[in-house]
Design a protein around this motif. Structure first.
Motif, short mmCIF file in Angstrom:
data_model
loop_
_atom_site.label_atom_id
_atom_site.label_comp_id
_atom_site.label_asym_id
_atom_site.label_seq_id
_atom_site.Cartn_x
_atom_site.Cartn_y
_atom_site.Cartn_z
N ILE A 141 9.31 10.04 9.53
CA ILE A 141 9.13 10.51 8.15
C ILE A 141 9.85 11.84 7.96
O ILE A 141 10.53 12.07 6.95
N GLU A 142 9.71 12.71 8.95
CA GLU A 142 10.36 14.03 8.88
C GLU A 142 11.90 13.86 8.78
O GLU A 142 12.55 14.52 7.99
N ALA A 143 12.43 12.93 9.57
CA ALA A 143 13.89 12.79 9.63
C ALA A 143 14.44 12.00 8.44
O ALA A 143 15.48 12.34 7.89
N ARG A 144 13.73 10.96 8.05
CA ARG A 144 14.27 10.04 7.05
C ARG A 144 13.80 10.35 5.64
O ARG A 144 14.34 9.86 4.66
N GLY A 145 12.70 11.13 5.59
CA GLY A 145 12.08 11.36 4.28
C GLY A 145 11.32 10.15 3.80
O GLY A 145 10.85 10.09 2.66
N ALA A 146 11.17 9.17 4.64
CA ALA A 146 10.41 7.94 4.30
C ALA A 146 9.96 7.32 5.61
O ALA A 146 10.58 7.54 6.66
N SER A 147 8.87 6.56 5.54
CA SER A 147 8.33 6.06 6.80
C SER A 147 9.15 4.89 7.32
O SER A 147 9.94 4.28 6.60
N SER A 193 0.88 -1.17 0.00
CA SER A 193 0.00 0.00 0.00
C SER A 193 0.91 1.22 0.00
O SER A 193 2.13 1.08 0.09
N ILE A 194 0.31 2.39 -0.09
CA ILE A 194 1.11 3.61 -0.18
C ILE A 194 1.38 4.15 1.23
O ILE A 194 0.46 4.23 2.03
N PRO A 195 2.63 4.51 1.54
CA PRO A 195 2.87 5.15 2.84
C PRO A 195 2.52 6.64 2.79
O PRO A 195 2.50 7.24 1.72
N ARG A 196 2.27 7.22 3.98
CA ARG A 196 1.96 8.65 3.99
C ARG A 196 3.23 9.48 3.82
O ARG A 196 4.34 9.00 4.02
N LYS A 197 3.00 10.75 3.45
CA LYS A 197 4.11 11.70 3.34
C LYS A 197 4.01 12.67 4.53
O LYS A 197 2.99 12.70 5.21
N ALA A 198 5.06 13.47 4.71
CA ALA A 198 5.07 14.44 5.81
C ALA A 198 3.81 15.30 5.73
O ALA A 198 3.37 15.69 4.65
N GLY A 199 3.23 15.57 6.89
CA GLY A 199 2.05 16.44 6.95
C GLY A 199 0.73 15.70 6.84
O GLY A 199 -0.33 16.28 7.06
N MET A 200 0.77 14.41 6.50
CA MET A 200 -0.48 13.64 6.38
C MET A 200 -0.73 12.87 7.68
O MET A 200 0.20 12.48 8.37
N GLU A 201 -2.01 12.61 7.98
CA GLU A 201 -2.36 11.61 8.99
C GLU A 201 -2.48 10.28 8.25
O GLU A 201 -2.72 10.25 7.04
N ARG A 202 -2.40 9.19 9.00
CA ARG A 202 -2.47 7.89 8.32
C ARG A 202 -3.83 7.68 7.65
O ARG A 202 -3.92 7.08 6.59
N ASN A 203 -4.90 8.21 8.29
CA ASN A 203 -6.21 7.96 7.67
C ASN A 203 -6.47 8.82 6.44
O ASN A 203 -7.46 8.62 5.74
N ASP A 204 -5.55 9.76 6.14
CA ASP A 204 -5.64 10.43 4.84
C ASP A 204 -5.39 9.44 3.70
O ASP A 204 -5.64 9.75 2.53
N GLN A 222 2.67 8.69 20.03
CA GLN A 222 1.67 8.95 18.98
C GLN A 222 2.31 9.55 17.72
O GLN A 222 1.85 9.29 16.61
N GLN A 223 3.33 10.38 17.92
CA GLN A 223 3.91 11.13 16.79
C GLN A 223 5.19 10.51 16.24
O GLN A 223 5.83 11.09 15.38
N ARG A 224 5.58 9.36 16.76
CA ARG A 224 6.88 8.80 16.39
C ARG A 224 6.97 8.52 14.88
O ARG A 224 7.98 8.80 14.24
N GLY A 225 5.90 7.97 14.32
CA GLY A 225 5.91 7.67 12.89
C GLY A 225 6.15 8.93 12.07
O GLY A 225 6.95 8.96 11.13
N ALA A 226 5.46 10.02 12.46
CA ALA A 226 5.61 11.30 11.73
C ALA A 226 7.03 11.84 11.87
O ALA A 226 7.60 12.37 10.92
N LYS A 227 7.60 11.71 13.07
CA LYS A 227 8.97 12.19 13.30
C LYS A 227 9.98 11.43 12.42
O LYS A 227 10.94 12.00 11.93
#
Ligand code: NAD
Ligand code: LMR
Length: 329
Positions: free
Chosen positions: A234-240, A92-103, A227-232
């Motif tokens: 993505i922010e650091a690695r540019g990928a989930s 499936s497609i991973p989210r990008k920075a700024g998205m919630e997973r349910n987007d 809660q925000q670890r996944g987003a962090k």
């Protein structure tokens, strides 16, 4: 040493993706189903990724894993799920920075109904399914709804990565090993509303709260960090997250097929039968124990008004996700 056990077929979807690249080698080396258990990998990809999958399979060959009896690469659902006993739905497609997973529901939701139907029709009678692709709880609900012949207790969505994150954070905070942290599980959705339940957890057998001794941190930064670890990442690695996600997928399966450590429990999103007043049918993160053959939700834990409110919020989110995909159910 040759191995005469009958191989177990394991399907991995999205096998040429980031998580696949960490996951397949660990399954093939015996880290998921055991050091004596041969496996056949059935790898599903979409057509454009089949070339990359060829490279992944060359590397599997080059590892010369004694337990890996065969690899099937396909973009056909029937072939992918034929005779499978474990279906790991990652593709499936991973989210990008700024998205919630349910987007991702609009993009990814449509993948899981057809896969659920194919599992229903072609998988082994003992099939169990772990959904990793986000938003994993609701994608699992979609797949499960398309598979009426598969018992509901065979379906899992992955909240184990969150549990691992929470345990690691607490272990660092109080200077103990992660193994000293027990009973720390995630309630609800694999999302920014999840509730890492510090109230029912222990450190070296003592109540976690009394060891940490900082309720403000637990209610605030601790929960938010998990809660925000996944987003962090993505922010650091540019990928989930990928390696830790693959590790959590392995941990999830291991925790279903082996007895749970005494006094501990594991995080899995399983179907609610109304436990803790969670609406029936939601794929909800609960504290689970397994005897290696079957699992159950730990009952009788208590929650104060703070925890109840957190659980209410994550339940509301899952209900709204279910409403959003009702056409797929
Ligand atoms: P990725 O983009 O690197 O790989 C995904 C792969 O899936 C790609 O190779 C793609 O070709 C394939 N794919 C897409 N549609 C498919 C379909 N219909 N059938 C089969 N394969 C398909 O992504 P990734 O980093 O491996 O992440 C995969 C998913 O896992 C994402 O949705 C991500 O958000 C999720 N994830 C969940 C958790 C969790 O804790 N539950 C953790 C990390 C990532
Ligand atoms: C994670 O928790 O790392 C994954 O669900 C990926 C993401 O989108 O956060």
């Amino acid at each position: 040493m040759s191995n005469s056990n009958t191989p177990i077929h394991v399907t991995v979807t999205g096998a040429a993706g980031q998580i696949g690249y960490s996951l397949l080698y660990r399954i093939a080396s015996g880290q998921m189903l055991g050091a004596d258990q041969p496996v056949v990998l059935r790898l599903l990809e979409i057509e454009p990724a089949m070339k990359a999958l060829e490279g992944v399979i060359m590397e599997l060959d080059d590892c010369a894993f004694p337990l890996l009896q065969d690899v099937v690469a396909t973009s056909d659902l029937k072939t992918a799920f034929d005779s499978t006993s474990w279906a790991l739905l990652v593709g499936s497609i991973p989210r990008k920075a700024g998205m919630e997973r349910n987007d991702l529901l609009n993009i990814n939701g449509g993948i899981f109904g057809p896969q659920g139907r194919a599992i229903n029709d072609y998988a082994s009678d003992d099939v169990r399914i772990l959904v990793v692709g986000n938003p994993c709880n609701t994608n699992c609900l979609i797949a499960r709804s398309a598979a009426p012949d598969i018992p509901a207790d065979r379906w899992f969505a992955m909240t184990r990565l969150d549990q691992n994150r929470a345990r690691s954070l607490i272990a660092k905070r109080v200077g103990v090993s992660v193994e000293d942290v027990s009973g720390l599980v995630i309630w609800g959705n694999h999302s920014s509303t999840q509730f890492p339940d510090f109230e029912n957890a222990q450190v070296q057998g003592k109540p976690l709260e009394s060891v940490v001794n900082d309720r403000t941190w637990l209610e605030g930064d601790f929960i938010t960090t998990v809660q925000q670890r996944g987003a962090k990442i993505i922010e650091a690695r540019g990928a989930s997250s990928a390696a830790s996600a693959a590790n959590a997928a392995i941990d999830s399966v291991v925790s279903v097929v082996n007895p749970t450590r005494k006094g501990d429990c594991v995080s899995l999103a399983v179907v609610s039968q109304g436990e803790y007043s969670i609406p029936e049918g939601l794929q909800f993160g609960f504290p689970v124990v397994s005897d290696g053959k079957s699992w159950k939700i730990i009952e009788g834990l208590s929650h104060d008004s703070f925890a109840q409110e957190r659980i209410r919020l994550t339940t509301e989110e899952l209900l709204s996700e279910r409403e959003a995909v009702k056409a797929l159910l």
